[in-house]
Scaffold this motif. Structure first.
Motif, PDB file in Angstrom:
ATOM      1  N   LEU A   1       0.824  -1.209   0.000  1.00 44.59           N
ATOM      2  CA  LEU A   1       0.000   0.000   0.000  1.00 44.59           C
ATOM      3  C   LEU A   1       0.855   1.254   0.000  1.00 44.59           C
ATOM      4  N   ARG A   2       1.927   1.207  -0.737  1.00 48.74           N
ATOM      5  CA  ARG A   2       2.867   2.320  -0.769  1.00 48.74           C
ATOM      6  C   ARG A   2       2.237   3.552  -1.424  1.00 48.74           C
ATOM      7  N   THR A   3       2.715   4.722  -1.036  1.00 47.88           N
ATOM      8  CA  THR A   3       2.184   5.970  -1.583  1.00 47.88           C
ATOM      9  C   THR A   3       2.284   5.973  -3.108  1.00 47.88           C
ATOM     10  N   ARG A   4       1.191   6.349  -3.758  1.00 51.56           N
ATOM     11  CA  ARG A   4       1.155   6.361  -5.219  1.00 51.56           C
ATOM     12  C   ARG A   4       2.015   7.480  -5.783  1.00 51.56           C
ATOM     13  N   SER A   5       2.488   7.252  -6.994  1.00 49.95           N
ATOM     14  CA  SER A   5       3.327   8.247  -7.660  1.00 49.95           C
ATOM     15  C   SER A   5       2.551   8.872  -8.798  1.00 49.95           C
ATOM     16  N   SER A   6       2.965  10.078  -9.190  1.00 47.21           N
ATOM     17  CA  SER A   6       2.317  10.777 -10.293  1.00 47.21           C
ATOM     18  C   SER A   6       3.205  10.820 -11.526  1.00 47.21           C
ATOM     19  N   GLY A   7       4.315  10.078 -11.492  1.00 44.96           N
ATOM     20  CA  GLY A   7       5.227  10.073 -12.629  1.00 44.96           C
ATOM     21  C   GLY A   7       4.705   9.245 -13.777  1.00 44.96           C
ATOM     22  N   ARG A   8       5.461   9.260 -14.855  1.00 43.14           N
ATOM     23  CA  ARG A   8       5.024   8.534 -16.047  1.00 43.14           C
ATOM     24  C   ARG A   8       5.326   7.043 -15.952  1.00 43.14           C
ATOM     25  N   TRP A   9       6.208   6.651 -15.029  1.00 43.32           N
ATOM     26  CA  TRP A   9       6.575   5.249 -14.916  1.00 43.32           C
ATOM     27  C   TRP A   9       5.491   4.493 -14.164  1.00 43.32           C
TER      28      TRP A   9
ATOM     29  N   ASN B   1      -0.253   2.393  -7.873  1.00 45.00           N
ATOM     30  CA  ASN B   1      -1.261   3.238  -8.512  1.00 45.00           C
ATOM     31  C   ASN B   1      -2.549   2.467  -8.802  1.00 45.00           C
ATOM     32  N   THR B   2      -2.471   1.166  -8.908  1.00 44.39           N
ATOM     33  CA  THR B   2      -3.678   0.355  -9.138  1.00 44.39           C
ATOM     34  C   THR B   2      -4.055  -0.479  -7.915  1.00 44.39           C
ATOM     35  N   VAL B   3      -3.058  -0.898  -7.132  1.00 41.05           N
ATOM     36  CA  VAL B   3      -3.356  -1.742  -5.969  1.00 41.05           C
ATOM     37  C   VAL B   3      -4.040  -0.932  -4.870  1.00 41.05           C
ATOM     38  N   VAL B   4      -3.566   0.288  -4.609  1.00 36.42           N
ATOM     39  CA  VAL B   4      -4.151   1.104  -3.543  1.00 36.42           C
ATOM     40  C   VAL B   4      -5.624   1.413  -3.809  1.00 36.42           C
ATOM     41  N   PRO B   5      -6.016   1.852  -5.023  1.00 37.30           N
ATOM     42  CA  PRO B   5      -7.453   2.073  -5.260  1.00 37.30           C
ATOM     43  C   PRO B   5      -8.281   0.801  -5.113  1.00 37.30           C
ATOM     44  N   GLN B   6      -7.726  -0.331  -5.558  1.00 37.32           N
ATOM     45  CA  GLN B   6      -8.451  -1.591  -5.409  1.00 37.32           C
ATOM     46  C   GLN B   6      -8.640  -1.929  -3.932  1.00 37.32           C
ATOM     47  N   PHE B   7      -7.596  -1.752  -3.129  1.00 37.32           N
ATOM     48  CA  PHE B   7      -7.677  -2.029  -1.700  1.00 37.32           C
ATOM     49  C   PHE B   7      -8.704  -1.117  -1.037  1.00 37.32           C
TER      50      PHE B   7
ATOM     51  N   ASP C   1       5.021   5.841   7.374  1.00 37.04           N
ATOM     52  CA  ASP C   1       5.130   7.012   6.514  1.00 37.04           C
ATOM     53  C   ASP C   1       5.161   6.643   5.036  1.00 37.04           C
ATOM     54  N   TYR C   2       5.366   5.344   4.728  1.00 40.62           N
ATOM     55  CA  TYR C   2       5.365   4.898   3.341  1.00 40.62           C
ATOM     56  C   TYR C   2       3.955   4.567   2.837  1.00 40.62           C
ATOM     57  N   ILE C   3       2.987   4.382   3.747  1.00 40.97           N
ATOM     58  CA  ILE C   3       1.646   3.950   3.345  1.00 40.97           C
ATOM     59  C   ILE C   3       0.877   5.128   2.762  1.00 40.97           C
ATOM     60  N   ASP C   4       0.119   4.870   1.699  1.00 39.83           N
ATOM     61  CA  ASP C   4      -0.633   5.915   1.017  1.00 39.83           C
ATOM     62  C   ASP C   4      -1.647   6.552   1.971  1.00 39.83           C
ATOM     63  N   PRO C   5      -1.754   7.885   2.006  1.00 38.35           N
ATOM     64  CA  PRO C   5      -2.699   8.555   2.912  1.00 38.35           C
ATOM     65  C   PRO C   5      -4.156   8.159   2.688  1.00 38.35           C
ATOM     66  N   ALA C   6      -4.503   7.762   1.467  1.00 39.35           N
ATOM     67  CA  ALA C   6      -5.888   7.357   1.204  1.00 39.35           C
ATOM     68  C   ALA C   6      -6.273   6.127   2.001  1.00 39.35           C
ATOM     69  N   VAL C   7      -5.309   5.271   2.306  1.00 38.94           N
ATOM     70  CA  VAL C   7      -5.584   4.077   3.099  1.00 38.94           C
ATOM     71  C   VAL C   7      -5.773   4.442   4.566  1.00 38.94           C
TER      72      VAL C   7
ATOM     73  N   ARG D   1      -6.796   7.234   5.947  1.00 38.90           N
ATOM     74  CA  ARG D   1      -7.764   8.275   6.310  1.00 38.90           C
ATOM     75  C   ARG D   1      -8.877   7.688   7.174  1.00 38.90           C
ATOM     76  N   PRO D   2      -9.602   8.542   7.943  1.00 34.80           N
ATOM     77  CA  PRO D   2     -10.720   8.066   8.762  1.00 34.80           C
ATOM     78  C   PRO D   2     -11.768   7.337   7.917  1.00 34.80           C
ATOM     79  N   GLU D   3     -12.476   6.407   8.560  1.00 38.30           N
ATOM     80  CA  GLU D   3     -13.488   5.537   7.976  1.00 38.30           C
ATOM     81  C   GLU D   3     -12.877   4.433   7.118  1.00 38.30           C
ATOM     82  N   ARG D   4     -11.554   4.387   7.057  1.00 41.31           N
ATOM     83  CA  ARG D   4     -10.883   3.220   6.485  1.00 41.31           C
ATOM     84  C   ARG D   4      -9.996   2.626   7.579  1.00 41.31           C
ATOM     85  N   ILE D   5      -8.883   3.263   7.851  1.00 38.10           N
ATOM     86  CA  ILE D   5      -8.064   2.889   9.007  1.00 38.10           C
ATOM     87  C   ILE D   5      -8.282   3.972  10.051  1.00 38.10           C
ATOM     88  N   ASP D   6      -9.193   3.717  10.978  1.00 41.73           N
ATOM     89  CA  ASP D   6      -9.649   4.752  11.906  1.00 41.73           C
ATOM     90  C   ASP D   6      -8.699   4.992  13.071  1.00 41.73           C
ATOM     91  N   ARG D   7      -7.935   3.977  13.440  1.00 40.74           N
ATOM     92  CA  ARG D   7      -7.076   4.115  14.617  1.00 40.74           C
ATOM     93  C   ARG D   7      -5.652   3.720  14.258  1.00 40.74           C
TER      94      ARG D   7
END
Length: 543
Positions: free
Chosen positions: A327-335, A340-346, A369-375, A377-383
């Protein structure tokens, strides 16, 4: 009186002539006898020729007859008509009245002539594509393909061959050649990589020094299970996810197993019947796959199994270790970045657990600190709970757990004395116990001692090393009464720190500093402390 009918064959003609010939003409009779014999031989040859000709004629008719097509029977229609599938098309056809209508059911292979009429049965093909079942529908239908509706799925019929099977989502079926009927069933094999059959009995008092983490888990997970009506009255949704983070070896996995065991027992007492826990241990690096879409498929599979087991009445725990690897933080680069696909699926799967009341997700990480903030956030990982290194009292508690009553001790030692003296030695603050020097940008230098790098795993390893020493001594002395001494534990402490196994297998300073609870931006370098005999207690790491 001879017959005057027209002869039908040469033999018949010879017989007529013999009837008209004089009886006393021996020469004539001999000729007639030879003629009859020749006529009989000729007639026999003609019969054989006709039989052979008829045989070849029959073979010729078979070889030149048009081939029958093989189709799949779907259902009977009004007027004795039948609906059959042939390739990608369906046909309304006639059926030979000689065929028993009861022998035709959905999925039966039939022979079709040039007019597409059913002229007989055909053997069921043993080949065909094998496809995963996404959903079981009504009217004997299945949705195949993706586990997510609308993504490359299709609808097929369930053949009569599968009438005795219980088909579930996630199972596999083989399709007939038309691709419209499921004719063979393959039950899903649960991945044992995700599942612990039996959780060991780990009571909360066996998890030493983590009262804060245990208290939060009990407050946020156990209470909603025991008092759902009260939570509903306050319109309070139970927590679905918890992150346990901190240095390795400090009990994150142990806390997860203990939570599965204890929460299940408390929940069973509350509902008044036995409840079985389903502990899914997910190793983050293990589900990473080089093939595009395979990691996403495994993520869907994990949550699908969790939903199914929850509906069956299990208390499900999804325990994902080393979550930062997946669940590593997604990148916005071209590579291409797999995150970028696993985090949204999770995140999508995690959002789908909201309706279930008996599924708990626990993530662990050494580097949150490596985990994507979307994971997170509250109502997903609450604590988020930090599992810290044990303090002095927690060290005594953990050492006492591993040095339990069943461990043999030397007759001159008491368990309490061994625990206290070993902990004092671990927490000794002297030049001998210095381990690292941390040089900060403000010019200050922090000295770290052994106690600053202690963990539950390290304490367990110390006890195991002491056991090895005591066992070797018992073997050498051929004695049965020998047990662990304080000297064994002291030797084990020195050996454990000397090997420096508490550090990551990396020379990246940032990894070291995170384990020491230092911010990398404030540190210039980390240097090991060298013992009196020149042995280095830790690898050198400098910016």
């Amino acid at each position: 009186m001879p017959s005057h009918d027209t002869p039908q064959s040469i033999l018949d003609l010879a017989n007529r002539i013999a009837e008209l010939a004089p009886r006393d003409d021996a020469k004539m009779n001999n000729y007639l006898a030879s003629l009859k014999q020749a006529a009989q031989s000729l007639e026999q040859s003609e019969e054989e020729r006709q039989a052979l000709l008829a045989k070849y004629e029959e073979a010729y008719q078979k070889l030149t007859a048009p081939a029958n097509r093989t189709g799949a029977f779907l259902t009977w229609l009004d007027g004795g008509l039948a609906l059959v599938a042939l390739g990608d098309s369906e046909y309304v056809v006639q059926a030979d009245p000689k065929i028993d209508s009861s022998s035709l059911s959905t999925g039966t292979a039939v022979r079709l002539n040039e007019g597409y009429a059913i002229v007989g049965l055909a053997p069921l093909s043993a080949f065909g594509p094998v496809v995963s079942v996404g959903e079981v529908l009504d009217n004997d239908r299945l949705r195949l393909g993706s586990d997510t509706p609308g993504q490359g799925s299709r609808i097929v019929l369930t053949g009569a061959q599968l009438s005795g099977f219980e088909i579930k989502a996630g199972d596999e079926v083989r399709l007939d050649p038309s691709g419209r009927i499921a004719v063979e069933h393959f039950a899903r094999k649960e991945s044992r990589d995700y599942f612990f059959e039996d959780i060991p009995e780990i009571h909360w008092d066996q998890v030493g020094g983590q009262e804060a983490a245990i208290g939060l888990i009990r407050d946020t997970i156990e209470q909603p299970l025991l008092y759902p009506d009260l939570y509903a009255k306050f319109d309070k949704k139970p927590v679905k996810g918890i992150l346990l983070y901190g240095p390795p070896g400090c009990g994150k996995t142990l806390i997860g197993k203990a939570a599965a065991y204890n929460l299940t027992r408390e929940y069973a007492k509350h509902v008044g019947h036995e409840v079985k826990e389903y502990f899914m241990y997910i190793s983050g690096p293990k589900i990473l796959n080089m093939w595009l879409g395979e990691t996403e498929r495994m993520v869907r599979d994990i949550f699908r199994i969790a939903r199914e087991k929850a509906k069956e009445g299990h208390l499900v725990f999804i325990f994902m270790d080393e979550a930062e690897s997946v669940l590593r933080t997604r990148s916005s680069g071209r590579w291409l970045n797999i995150s970028n696909t696993v985090v949204p699926q999770f995140c999508a799967e995690l959002d789908g657990l909201v309706a279930l009341e008996n599924v708990v997700l626990i993530l662990t990480s050494n580097r949150p600190d490596y985990i994507d903030p979307a994971v997170l956030r509250p109502e997903r990982i609450d604590r988020k709970v930090k599992v810290s290194r044990p303090d002095y009292e927690a060290t005594k508690q953990i050492l006492g757990i591993y040095l339990h009553q069943d461990i043999p001790l030397d007759s001159n030692e008491t368990r309490q004395d061994l625990v206290e003296k070993t902990v004092d030695y671990l927490w000794l603050k002297s030049p001998k116990s210095e381990f690292l020097k941390v040089f900060q940008r403000n010019g200050s230098v922090d000295t770290l001692y052994r106690k600053d790098l202690i963990s539950g795993a390290l304490i367990k390893s110390v006890v195991d090393r002491a056991k090895d020493v005591a066992i070797r001594r018992a073997i050498d002395n051929k004695a049965e009464e020998l047990g662990i001494r304080y000297a064994d534990l002291e030797y084990a402490v020195d050996a454990e720190y000397r090997e420096s196994e508490i550090f990551p297998k990396s020379d990246t300073q940032e990894d070291w500093l995170k384990l020491l609870d230092y911010e990398p931006d404030n540190v210039v370098s980390v240097k090991p402390v060298v013992s009196d005999n020149g042995a280095t207690y830790a690898r050198k790491t400098v910016i």
